[in-house]
Design an enzyme around this catalytic site. Structure first.
Site, mmCIF file in Angstrom:
data_model
loop_
_atom_site.group_PDB
_atom_site.id
_atom_site.type_symbol
_atom_site.label_atom_id
_atom_site.label_comp_id
_atom_site.label_asym_id
_atom_site.label_seq_id
_atom_site.Cartn_x
_atom_site.Cartn_y
_atom_site.Cartn_z
ATOM 1 C CG ASP A 110 35.366 13.493 -16.329
ATOM 2 O OD1 ASP A 110 36.382 13.175 -15.779
ATOM 3 O OD2 ASP A 110 34.948 14.095 -15.953
ATOM 4 C CD GLN A 147 37.960 10.951 -12.778
ATOM 5 O OE1 GLN A 147 38.954 11.782 -12.498
ATOM 6 N NE2 GLN A 147 38.435 9.244 -11.946
ATOM 7 C CG HIS A 148 34.605 9.463 -8.893
ATOM 8 N ND1 HIS A 148 35.612 8.541 -8.324
ATOM 9 C CD2 HIS A 148 34.679 10.523 -8.762
ATOM 10 C CE1 HIS A 148 37.144 9.621 -8.503
ATOM 11 N NE2 HIS A 148 36.174 11.076 -8.795
#
Length: 452
Positions: free
Chosen positions: A221, A68-69
């Site tokens: 994820d 992520q991110h």
């Protein structure tokens, strides 16, 4: 029908090929990623090609779940402008503080985006880019997440980039409660208009590969792992990977103004309130390296030491920390004496530190499920958490969730297919040792002023 699930994590790409009806794994492979907190996305693509060789070309549908991110910025021609800044890159901590203040404080962020952004969130990385690399920011036409970019590449860039609500909820410019982008927040962070990927439905086929395989929306994820585990609302999981996470599937959006809980969405239409720590399995690998052994050797050493490591306490904030929000913190070892400085005690202190950090994150849980490969983690966790720990059979649950999403999209059904978990789950119990958490809490609180 065969479906493939991809897990593009911080450390590697894993590919599973599964039967669509029941999730039986018929093939799998992996390829490593370079270490670090930023990465050229082309290296993910190379790892996917290597891990997917002989697997992806056999799949009727493919799903991608990824870390992520991460901030992937591309120009008008679709070219990547700079290496992606990853979730574990904390250089944007000052920008996170600026943005929180600009919108009116943590309460406003929690209400509008479900989360109070820390340095991990994409929105803070956009502000960092604007302030430190203004030429790159000016060239930015779109910002994508790692799974968005990989799915787009699998489609030969022929379709419009897409994402899902789960991964979008980790950006800081999406509202899980409304299911809509907040483009004005991305624009304010970057200093100008920026394109965002189209939001796809949970079971949507968003494109096809050149070979004709359907591509599902993909996800982050943590959302992929929840789908792979088949979590129902109310079930809680603690996962110890590159990051440590505690999350639960919920029917309502979360909005924690303290910032401790990120109010994410999941990959099915529900929500996934989550607490994450930056320092998890890497603490164990670094400690193993210090002791001249591997992770298996660390397990043996830790299990040979008594609870509490004879007074050794480790604060495991080796790379700064997200929960609590201490991006400038460092690791601290307290309680050294001439008698307790043994490899066994140091190994035990490392395992206890990771678990205490997660116990801080999840608070008092009445029921806790944990996924961990380390025998030491599994055995010691009940003593730290104070509750029994259920450990499912080790598996690549992120990739499995991505494959399950691909099977769902290919089927056109209203719900994901039922895939039974492989193997059996084991339950671990231990006598709680509250002194370990008390010592840890004392060290954590005493070192707040040491950050920087």
């Amino acid at each position: 029908m065969l479906v493939a699930g991809v897990d593009s994590s911080t450390q590697s790409t894993k590919v599973l090929l599964c039967q669509a009806d029941d999730g039986t794994i018929v093939g799998q492979a992996s390829a490593p990623h370079p270490d670090g907190t930023e990465c050229d996305p082309e290296l993910w693509w190379d790892a996917l090609a290597k891990a997917g060789a002989g697997l992806l070309d056999r799949a009727d549908a493919i799903g991608v779940a990824a870390q992520q991110h991460g901030m992937v910025v591309i120009d008008e021609t679709g070219q990547v402008i700079r290496p992606a800044l990853l979730w574990n890159d904390v250089r944007s901590a000052p920008q996170a503080r600026e943005l929180v203040t600009e919108l009116g404080g943590p309460r406003q962020w929690a209400r509008q985006t479900g989360s109070v952004p820390t340095a991990s969130f994409t929105v803070t990385k956009l502000r960092w880019l604007a302030e430190h690399e203004p030429e790159a920011a000016a060239r930015t036409a779109r910002v994508l997440l790692p799974h968005d970019w990989l799915t787009w590449r699998l489609a030969d860039r022929a379709a419009e980039p897409t994402t899902d609500r789960g991964d979008a909820s980790g950006t800081g410019y999406f509202s899980p409660a409304t299911g809509r982008w907040r483009p004005e927040l991305a624009q304010a962070a970057l200093g100008g208009p920026v394109g965002l990927p189209r939001l796809a439905g949970p079971a949507e086929v968003v494109a096809t590969t050149s070979a004709g395989a359907a591509l599902s929306a993909g996800t982050g994820d943590n959302m992929g792992a929840a789908l792979g585990l088949g979590l129902d609302p109310g079930e809680v999981v603690v996962s110890i990977g590159t990051s440590g996470t505690a999350y639960a599937v919920a029917d309502r959006a979360a909005a924690d103004e303290t910032g401790a809980v990120a109010g994410f969405a999941d990959a099915t239409g529900h929500f996934l309130p989550l607490v994450a720590t930056i320092n998890a399995s890497r603490v164990l690998t670094v400690t193993a390296r210090m002791l001249g052994t591997d992770v298996q050797g660390l397990d043996r050493l830790a299990l040979a030491a008594p609870a509490g490591a004879q007074g050794l306490t480790l604060l495991p904030y080796l790379d700064g920390e997200r929960s609590p929000n201490r991006p400038d913190a460092h690791g601290v070892l307290r309680g050294l004496t001439s008698s307790n400085t043994t490899p066994e005690n140091l190994a035990r202190a490392a395992v206890e530190a990771v678990l205490c950090s997660l116990a801080d994150a999840i608070g008092n849980l009445a029921d806790c499920g944990i996924t961990a490969r380390s025998p030491a983690v599994r055995a010691i966790a009940p003593a730290i958490f104070g509750v029994p720990v259920t450990v499912p059979e080790p598996a690549e649950y992120v990739a499995l969730g991505a494959a399950r999403q691909a099977a769902w999209a290919a089927s056109g059904a209203a719900e994901p297919p039922f895939w039974p978990l492989a193997g059996t789950s084991a339950e671990f119990t231990a006598e709680p040792v509250p002194l370990v958490r008390e010592r840890y809490a004392a060290l954590r609180d005493a070192t707040v002023g040491w950050d920087g």
